[in-house]
Design an enzyme around this catalytic site. Structure first.
Site, PDB file in Angstrom:
ATOM      1  N   HIS A  50      17.219  50.178   8.867  1.00 53.22           N
ATOM      2  CA  HIS A  50      17.186  50.382  10.321  1.00 53.22           C
ATOM      3  C   HIS A  50      15.836  49.936  10.871  1.00 53.22           C
ATOM      4  O   HIS A  50      14.907  49.649  10.106  1.00 53.22           O
ATOM      5  CB  HIS A  50      17.485  51.840  10.681  1.00 53.22           C
ATOM      6  CG  HIS A  50      16.479  52.835  10.191  1.00 53.22           C
ATOM      7  ND1 HIS A  50      16.147  52.980   8.852  1.00 53.22           N
ATOM      8  CD2 HIS A  50      15.725  53.759  10.849  1.00 53.22           C
ATOM      9  CE1 HIS A  50      15.248  53.947   8.721  1.00 53.22           C
ATOM     10  NE2 HIS A  50      14.964  54.417   9.910  1.00 53.22           N
ATOM     11  N   HIS A  66      13.248  51.280  12.343  1.00 48.64           N
ATOM     12  CA  HIS A  66      12.093  52.159  12.565  1.00 48.64           C
ATOM     13  C   HIS A  66      10.888  51.502  11.905  1.00 48.64           C
ATOM     14  O   HIS A  66      11.017  50.866  10.850  1.00 48.64           O
ATOM     15  CB  HIS A  66      12.335  53.558  11.972  1.00 48.64           C
ATOM     16  CG  HIS A  66      12.982  54.495  12.952  1.00 48.64           C
ATOM     17  ND1 HIS A  66      13.632  55.648  12.572  1.00 48.64           N
ATOM     18  CD2 HIS A  66      13.060  54.449  14.314  1.00 48.64           C
ATOM     19  CE1 HIS A  66      14.087  56.268  13.652  1.00 48.64           C
ATOM     20  NE2 HIS A  66      13.759  55.554  14.713  1.00 48.64           N
ATOM     21  N   ASP A  85       8.406  52.460  10.120  1.00 45.39           N
ATOM     22  CA  ASP A  85       8.040  52.709   8.710  1.00 45.39           C
ATOM     23  C   ASP A  85       8.879  51.860   7.751  1.00 45.39           C
ATOM     24  O   ASP A  85       8.511  51.695   6.587  1.00 45.39           O
ATOM     25  CB  ASP A  85       8.100  54.204   8.353  1.00 45.39           C
ATOM     26  CG  ASP A  85       9.402  54.883   8.712  1.00 45.39           C
ATOM     27  OD1 ASP A  85      10.037  54.469   9.691  1.00 45.39           O
ATOM     28  OD2 ASP A  85       9.783  55.844   8.009  1.00 45.39           O
ATOM     29  N   HIS A  86       9.988  51.280   8.254  1.00 45.52           N
ATOM     30  CA  HIS A  86      10.855  50.459   7.391  1.00 45.52           C
ATOM     31  C   HIS A  86      10.739  48.958   7.689  1.00 45.52           C
ATOM     32  O   HIS A  86      11.352  48.150   6.995  1.00 45.52           O
ATOM     33  CB  HIS A  86      12.312  50.903   7.544  1.00 45.52           C
ATOM     34  CG  HIS A  86      12.527  52.341   7.174  1.00 45.52           C
ATOM     35  ND1 HIS A  86      13.140  52.719   6.002  1.00 45.52           N
ATOM     36  CD2 HIS A  86      12.146  53.489   7.804  1.00 45.52           C
ATOM     37  CE1 HIS A  86      13.149  54.047   5.925  1.00 45.52           C
ATOM     38  NE2 HIS A  86      12.553  54.533   7.009  1.00 45.52           N
ATOM     39  N   HIS A 132      21.620  58.284  12.139  1.00 44.23           N
ATOM     40  CA  HIS A 132      20.182  58.475  12.315  1.00 44.23           C
ATOM     41  C   HIS A 132      19.865  58.253  13.791  1.00 44.23           C
ATOM     42  O   HIS A 132      20.770  58.013  14.597  1.00 44.23           O
ATOM     43  CB  HIS A 132      19.453  57.477  11.391  1.00 44.23           C
ATOM     44  CG  HIS A 132      17.984  57.697  11.253  1.00 44.23           C
ATOM     45  ND1 HIS A 132      17.431  58.916  11.002  1.00 44.23           N
ATOM     46  CD2 HIS A 132      16.941  56.827  11.301  1.00 44.23           C
ATOM     47  CE1 HIS A 132      16.118  58.792  10.925  1.00 44.23           C
ATOM     48  NE2 HIS A 132      15.796  57.532  11.109  1.00 44.23           N
ATOM     49  N   ASP A 178      17.105  56.694   5.777  1.00 48.03           N
ATOM     50  CA  ASP A 178      17.135  57.711   6.822  1.00 48.03           C
ATOM     51  C   ASP A 178      18.533  58.025   7.371  1.00 48.03           C
ATOM     52  O   ASP A 178      19.195  57.180   7.973  1.00 48.03           O
ATOM     53  CB  ASP A 178      16.219  57.273   7.974  1.00 48.03           C
ATOM     54  CG  ASP A 178      14.787  57.049   7.485  1.00 48.03           C
ATOM     55  OD1 ASP A 178      14.577  57.015   6.260  1.00 48.03           O
ATOM     56  OD2 ASP A 178      13.885  56.926   8.332  1.00 48.03           O
TER      57      ASP A 178
HETATM   58 ZN   LIG Z   1      11.845  56.396   7.763  1.00 45.31          ZN
HETATM   59 ZN   LIG Z   2      14.053  56.345  10.563  1.00 44.86          ZN
END
Ligand SMILES: [Zn+2]
Ligand SMILES: [Zn+2]
Length: 300
Positions: free
Chosen positions: A64, A66, A68-69, A140, A208
């Site tokens: 996804h 986000h 952090d990814h 999510h 997530d």
């Molecule tokens: Zn994450």
């Molecule tokens: Zn996430």
């Protein structure tokens, strides 16, 4: 025995990195395939630390959009460009990923010197003679996919029986592999008595998501399951509110899905000093579980 299949844990942390845990990134290596699952900030540095060559990447699967990814993507793609990457890079993700990637390319004004193919996927989305890849929608804050790599089973000939019946090399072996009965030096042999099916390996990644009914059937019988467990079960409500999983929930999934080995990742930074809390929480339910460190590598 399966062909060599490895998982490199390049980043096992979550939103906030610390000196030991970088943002999520996992590399699945199978024959010439190097499949990167998620690309948190600094993933290309993690490649260097693990003595892996990012130019070997064949596919990127994004769970996804986000940060952090995904924050590691612009840097990684720039490095591939300057390193003479010549392959067509396949990037797969959930609904909406194409727009995000286009905006990212526009924001950074980078011109890729290699071809990138972007696909928004669900269900089976890639297949060759050795394996296929599947995606399942998770729940999510953003559209999010879980992924499975499924190696295809192979028909093997029982070598001990070949020896016993003195069936040496020759075209009859191919016929047996194709399931055909054979006649060799006047004697008849049934294929089913001489061949067996070897099951392929399955590796699943569930990042997530809030706990949901689709996870167990999707990861069923995985030999290895890499799963987020941002919280432990004492923070169940928090996990639900932030749409994440607890270690106990991940363990329940592994148990119901008859998974071989569970790897817990995407740990909250609150467990920096005490990841045993997460491990113990899962172990109450499922024994074959571990919390890998960054740069760990396991063979499946
Ligand atoms: Zn994450
Ligand atoms: Zn996430």
């Amino acid at each position: 025995m399966s062909e060599q299949l490895k998982i490199h844990f390049l980043g096992t942390g979550s939103m906030v990195p610390d000196e030991k845990r970088n943002h999520p990134a996992f590399l699945l290596v199978y024959k010439a395939e190097n499949i990167l699952v998620d690309c948190g900030e600094g993933t290309q540095i993690q490649f260097r630390k693990a003595h892996l060559n990012p130019c070997k990447i064949t596919k990127i699967l994004l769970t996804h959009w986000h940060g952090d990814h995904t924050f590691g993507l612009p840097g990684l793609l720039r490095t591939l460009s300057t390193s003479g990457y010549k392959k067509k890079l396949e990037i797969y993700g959930p609904r909406g990923i194409r727009k995000h990637l286009d905006e990212m390319f526009a924001a950074f004004g980078t011109i890729q010197e290699f071809e990138i193919q972007i696909k928004e996927v669900s269900g089976k989305f890639f297949e060759n003679s050795d394996f296929y890849l599947e995606a399942e929608k998770m729940i999510h804050v953003q559209p999010c996919n879980a992924y499975s790599f499924v190696e295809k089973g192979k028909t093997r000939i029982d070598k001990t029986k070949l020896k016993k019946f003195k069936l040496g090399h020759g075209p009859h072996l191919k016929n047996l592999k194709d399931g055909k009965d054979i006649t060799h030096e006047g004697k008849k042999y049934k294929a089913k008595d001489l061949v067996f099916e070897e099951k392929g390996k399955k590796v699943s990644f569930v990042l997530d998501t809030v706990f949901n009914d689709k996870i167990v059937p999707f990861v069923k019988n995985s030999d290895a399951l890499v799963m987020e467990s941002t919280f432990d079960s004492s923070l169940n409500e928090l996990a639900k509110n932030y749409m994440h999983l607890t270690a106990e929930q991940a363990a329940r999934v592994a148990k119901s899905a008859k998974v071989g080995k569970l790897y817990l990742v995407h740990l909250s930074e609150r467990y920096d000093k005490n990841r045993d809390v997460v491990l113990k929480d899962a172990k109450k339910v499922f024994k074959d579980v571990s919390v890998p460190k960054d740069l760990d590598c396991v063979e499946v």
